[in-house]
Design a protein around this motif. Structure first.
Motif, mmCIF file in Angstrom:
data_model
loop_
_atom_site.group_PDB
_atom_site.id
_atom_site.type_symbol
_atom_site.label_atom_id
_atom_site.label_comp_id
_atom_site.label_asym_id
_atom_site.label_seq_id
_atom_site.Cartn_x
_atom_site.Cartn_y
_atom_site.Cartn_z
ATOM 1 N N LEU A 1 0.830 -1.202 0.000
ATOM 2 C CA LEU A 1 0.000 0.000 0.000
ATOM 3 C C LEU A 1 0.865 1.251 0.000
ATOM 4 C CD1 LEU A 1 -2.764 1.349 0.173
ATOM 5 C CD2 LEU A 1 -2.673 1.072 2.663
ATOM 6 N N LEU A 2 1.929 1.230 0.798
ATOM 7 C CA LEU A 2 2.851 2.361 0.822
ATOM 8 C C LEU A 2 3.494 2.571 -0.544
ATOM 9 C CD1 LEU A 2 4.499 4.514 2.372
ATOM 10 C CD2 LEU A 2 6.128 2.704 2.951
ATOM 11 N N GLY A 3 3.916 1.491 -1.183
ATOM 12 C CA GLY A 3 4.541 1.614 -2.492
ATOM 13 C C GLY A 3 3.594 2.174 -3.538
ATOM 14 N N VAL A 4 2.341 1.711 -3.523
ATOM 15 C CA VAL A 4 1.358 2.226 -4.475
ATOM 16 C C VAL A 4 1.121 3.716 -4.249
ATOM 17 C CG1 VAL A 4 -1.068 2.115 -5.153
ATOM 18 C CG2 VAL A 4 0.234 0.010 -4.874
ATOM 19 N N LEU A 5 1.013 4.127 -2.987
ATOM 20 C CA LEU A 5 0.801 5.543 -2.690
ATOM 21 C C LEU A 5 1.987 6.391 -3.143
ATOM 22 C CD1 LEU A 5 -0.772 5.220 0.869
ATOM 23 C CD2 LEU A 5 -1.944 5.857 -1.244
ATOM 24 N N ILE A 6 3.200 5.880 -2.943
ATOM 25 C CA ILE A 6 4.387 6.603 -3.410
ATOM 26 C C ILE A 6 4.368 6.716 -4.937
ATOM 27 C CG2 ILE A 6 6.897 6.496 -3.618
ATOM 28 C CD1 ILE A 6 6.980 5.295 -0.841
ATOM 29 N N GLY A 7 3.983 5.630 -5.607
ATOM 30 C CA GLY A 7 3.884 5.683 -7.058
ATOM 31 C C GLY A 7 2.861 6.704 -7.525
ATOM 32 N N GLU A 8 1.738 6.806 -6.797
ATOM 33 C CA GLU A 8 0.731 7.795 -7.167
ATOM 34 C C GLU A 8 1.209 9.220 -6.917
ATOM 35 O OE1 GLU A 8 -3.346 5.179 -6.432
ATOM 36 O OE2 GLU A 8 -2.618 6.547 -4.877
ATOM 37 N N MET A 9 2.057 9.390 -5.930
ATOM 38 C CA MET A 9 2.580 10.730 -5.656
ATOM 39 C C MET A 9 3.498 11.220 -6.775
ATOM 40 S SD MET A 9 3.529 10.489 -1.602
ATOM 41 C CE MET A 9 2.274 10.151 -0.363
ATOM 42 N N PHE A 10 4.232 10.298 -7.399
ATOM 43 C CA PHE A 10 5.238 10.700 -8.367
ATOM 44 C C PHE A 10 4.829 10.465 -9.818
ATOM 45 C CE2 PHE A 10 7.833 9.937 -4.551
ATOM 46 C CZ PHE A 10 8.549 11.120 -4.504
ATOM 47 N N SER A 11 4.004 9.466 -10.054
ATOM 48 C CA SER A 11 3.828 9.048 -11.449
ATOM 49 C C SER A 11 2.370 8.824 -11.828
ATOM 50 C CB SER A 11 4.604 7.746 -11.697
ATOM 51 O OG SER A 11 4.115 6.707 -10.859
ATOM 52 N N SER A 12 1.442 9.563 -11.224
ATOM 53 C CA SER A 12 0.044 9.350 -11.557
ATOM 54 C C SER A 12 -0.749 10.623 -11.293
ATOM 55 C CB SER A 12 -0.532 8.197 -10.720
ATOM 56 O OG SER A 12 -1.897 8.007 -11.008
ATOM 57 N N GLN A 13 -1.875 10.708 -11.931
ATOM 58 C CA GLN A 13 -2.806 11.810 -11.702
ATOM 59 C C GLN A 13 -4.131 11.308 -11.153
ATOM 60 O OE1 GLN A 13 -3.104 14.056 -15.342
ATOM 61 N NE2 GLN A 13 -1.124 15.043 -15.039
ATOM 62 N N ARG A 14 -4.128 10.096 -10.647
ATOM 63 C CA ARG A 14 -5.303 9.510 -10.011
ATOM 64 C C ARG A 14 -4.854 8.717 -8.800
ATOM 65 N NH1 ARG A 14 -8.784 5.852 -13.544
ATOM 66 N NH2 ARG A 14 -10.145 6.007 -11.716
ATOM 67 N N GLY A 15 -5.721 8.656 -7.789
ATOM 68 C CA GLY A 15 -5.412 7.871 -6.611
ATOM 69 C C GLY A 15 -5.318 8.724 -5.355
ATOM 70 N N LEU A 16 -5.330 8.052 -4.205
ATOM 71 C CA LEU A 16 -5.264 8.755 -2.934
ATOM 72 C C LEU A 16 -3.912 9.443 -2.741
ATOM 73 C CD1 LEU A 16 -7.012 6.176 -0.567
ATOM 74 C CD2 LEU A 16 -7.988 8.186 -1.687
ATOM 75 N N GLY A 17 -2.852 8.836 -3.262
ATOM 76 C CA GLY A 17 -1.546 9.469 -3.187
ATOM 77 C C GLY A 17 -1.502 10.772 -3.959
ATOM 78 N N PHE A 18 -2.132 10.786 -5.119
ATOM 79 C CA PHE A 18 -2.215 12.021 -5.896
ATOM 80 C C PHE A 18 -3.028 13.075 -5.153
ATOM 81 C CE2 PHE A 18 -4.827 14.538 -8.860
ATOM 82 C CZ PHE A 18 -3.828 15.279 -9.471
ATOM 83 N N LEU A 19 -4.141 12.669 -4.528
ATOM 84 C CA LEU A 19 -4.944 13.610 -3.742
ATOM 85 C C LEU A 19 -4.129 14.189 -2.589
ATOM 86 C CD1 LEU A 19 -8.575 12.200 -3.288
ATOM 87 C CD2 LEU A 19 -7.826 14.216 -4.552
#
Length: 266
Positions: A201-219
């Motif tokens: 879950l942490l890895g997915v959130l980190i990926g969303e922070m850096f390489s995505s425009q969708r997801g809770l990490g992006f929010l």
């Protein structure tokens, strides 16, 4: 005599559960008090107070935008966790049975586990690009190693008589892993999955922070960029609650599987 011992054991378990529930309530109240103190001290600049966060979160849960981002995170996480579990379990069983390969692979995996995965961000983007694949790759990079190491260690610590019995029965390697190794190593495997859950879950959130425009990490990053403290605090609260709930459930499952051999032996 056995009935009396069983009653005493059940009474002891009930008392322990009460103490654990009391400890959980006290810990929750202490965390809320600290949260309120930090929010009041910073005047909502760094973190919003609990009541303001909950009010904002309830409003956020009513929006389609939140559930769209949550669905994107859930899809990436489920795929990353599934790949981490399956690949990690297979590697752990193989390295556990083949001692030389395990002795070579274990320090490599342990070394990779200590590397901050954010440093590999350019490599991941170069290989997988932006979007879903990069998020899944980040999740697998974080969650793969714990499952592998826990399974490897569990297979190594098994009584040799189990493997010898499988050889005497002429079981194929696949059946040996399925019918002998996996059931015997199940408590350790569940513990590895429990750690892998949080790290994936942490890895997915980190990926969303850096390489995505969708997801809770992006929010989360978007809220920080816009200085929207209630949004960032609400997203962090959702992530923490999900992680604690999943970790608690898997911890209970691990304890239940760990008690099964003792019950059988009796």
């Amino acid at each position: 005599m056995s009935d009396l011992s069983l009653e005493n054991e059940q009474a002891t378990i009930a008392v322990r559960r009460r103490f654990r529930g009391f400890d959980a309530i006290v810990l929750t109240l202490v965390m809320l008090a600290l949260w309120q103190a930090v929010g009041s001290w910073t005047q909502g600049v760094a973190i919003s107070p609990p009541l303001l966060t909950l009010v904002y979160l309830f409003g956020l849960l009513r929006t389609w935008m939140f559930w769209d981002h949550a669905a994107a995170t859930l899809a990436a996480f489920c795929l990353a966790f599934m790949l981490s579990a399956l690949i990690g379990l297979a590697l752990g069983l193989i390295f556990g049975v083949r001692r030389f390969a395990g002795e070579v692979a274990e320090p490599i995996l342990a070394g990779f586990y200590t590397i901050p995965k954010v440093t590999l961000y350019p490599v991941v983007l170069l290989l997988f690009g932006l979007g879903m694949s990069a998020k899944v790759a980040f999740g697998v990079m974080h969650g793969l190693v714990p499952v592998t190491l826990f399974t490897l260690g569990a297979v190594r610590n098994l009584p040799p008589v189990l493997v010898r019995t499988a050889k005497v029965l002429r079981l194929s390697p696949g059946r040996t892993m399925r019918w002998v190794l996996v059931p015997a190593c199940l408590p350790d495997i569940v513990n590895g999955l429990r750690i892998s859950f949080s790290l994936s879950l942490l890895g997915v959130l980190i990926g969303e922070m850096f390489s995505s425009q969708r997801g809770l990490g992006f929010l989360l990053v978007n809220g920080m960029a816009q200085n929207n403290v209630p949004l960032s605090t609400a997203i962090v609260t959702v992530i923490v609650v999900i992680a604690i709930a999943a970790n608690t459930l898997m911890l209970r499952a691990g304890r239940r599987f760990a008690r099964r051999p003792d019950t059988t032996a009796r």
